[in-house]
Design a protein around this motif. Sequence first.
Motif: not given
Lengths: 256, 329
Positions: B54-61
């Motif tokens: 969740r955290m890395i994905e949100q960062h990538a987005h």
Amino acid sequence: MFNKETLDAVRLLLLFQADDHLIIGHRNSEWTGLGPILEEDIAFSSIAQDKIGHALGLYSILNENLGEADPDTLAFMRNETDFTSSHLVELPIGEYDFSLVRHLFFDLAAHIRFEDLATSAFDPVAKLARKVKGEIKYHVFHANTFIKQLGHGSEESKARLQSAINQNFGLALGMFESFEGEQLLIDQGIYKGEAAIREAWLGEVQAVLLEAGLKMPDASKVEPVLGGRKGFHTEYLQPLLDEMTEVFRVDPAAEW
Amino acid sequence: MYGGGYIHDDQKKKTDITAEDPALLAEFEARIARGEKIEPRDWMPAEYRRQLIRMIEQHAHSEIIGALPEGTWITRAPGFRRKLALMAKVQDEVGHAQLLYSAAETLGKSREDMINDLINGKSKYSNVFNYPSKTWADVAVIGFLIDAAAIVNQVANSKGSYGPYCRALERICYEESFHLKQGHSIFVYLATGTPTQRAMVQDALNRWWQPIMHFFGPSDKMSQHTETLMRWKVKMASNDDMRQQFLNMYVPKIREVGIVIPDPNLRKNPETNMWEFTEPDWNEFYEVIKGNGPCNAERLAVRRAAEDNGAWVRAALRKADQHYVTPLA
């Protein structure tokens, strides 16, 4: 060492190429954030940066060696009719098929030109061209790779590329518009001239398209779209310039 | 730049830690306590995996959506120097998205799934990118202050426990430091320029100050229980600590060029040595997370259009005999 007529012709040659590189760099940068895959987004942005950098290099020679205004003034303060870009580079990015085909057409031509200019008798250009051609090699490599992959991709990708090639071939031929004083450049070993560049370009495009399973239009039957070098432009250039100079024009005397 | 300091989590999705094997969990926690990195093939609790994705994905987005408000100024940047720098900067951000999606993929969720969740509105990104960039001065404020805020957050997270994320963040922070210089340079030129330029940058800061104060999320007093995440070194610093650190470093830099921060109550209390400020509007913050910010719909529409327009390219590049392989970033 060169007479005035020769230097005027050098000035035209450099201005054409500087304007083409600035405008295509500007267009390619419009893919930032919008590419079909992240890797292509990054690639187009990277190529765009090189193009803008090459434009800057060319304008700098115009400024330092030929007495023209500084690069920011040349790029951001001239009127539309003073620009000499070819129509091919002015068109909006459209869909990726168009942008990719334009990228192939443009970079094959740029590579041939700078390969030639690397041995130019006009030293400042030769020096710049030796640096630039090494970068364009990668642009060509990128364009070739994607044209081949998509040419052998799906029915749709093949059809899209073929259609973009057919529709834009005349625009591409417009990059090789002859100009006044060209013969002086040829005679003095400064540049081999548009006709020779065009011949080499046709051969290279043909080779890439053949490998990609795509058809080469018959150049003898396609009318080149000319006029850009003389200041006649598509309806797309003025809005592009308005956008490009929007901030600069707030106060051209200010430092930004 | 741009990892949101605040990490949105839907509490309904939380998994039960007590269901994990106690011996494995104890060993996992002991490794983290010893400062070891957790790698993709190592055992990890389901909740740890979920939180990191969740955290890395949100960062990538946040990186790819963040490219939009700044990217729109590439074609308008005044002069070669600014144009080239901004192009390189935004390209870096898209490159960060690529690195981060790869890091998240090591945890078992494909880039395609993540991007689908983004454009379907299931997955969040940093709230700051749901505000418009109206003038060239916004490029200065985003590049200088939002990148600075992100660096505070990311330097902390780069010392976390998940190896691939930490390695990606180290490289990202290195590039961010150049972005901050780029933003700061534009900021200083505008602030010390003509009256029109000064007015532009003051106006931009006035509009961006609240989103910047929102950036690290609500006060820890108001926010959810984060004890486990801190113990697992998923969350490395409290929202309040990061915001204080940011104010300490950047309030003086804003003031030294004569730009006024639009909060009359902002001051450092000499007794507590802490910054005091007007609480930003947290209702607005939650509304933007829910999708009701000024640009949420536009940002997702642009992203969706880019995905749709590129679908034929991705389909043509995919070979029938290719299989998905999880990267080991």
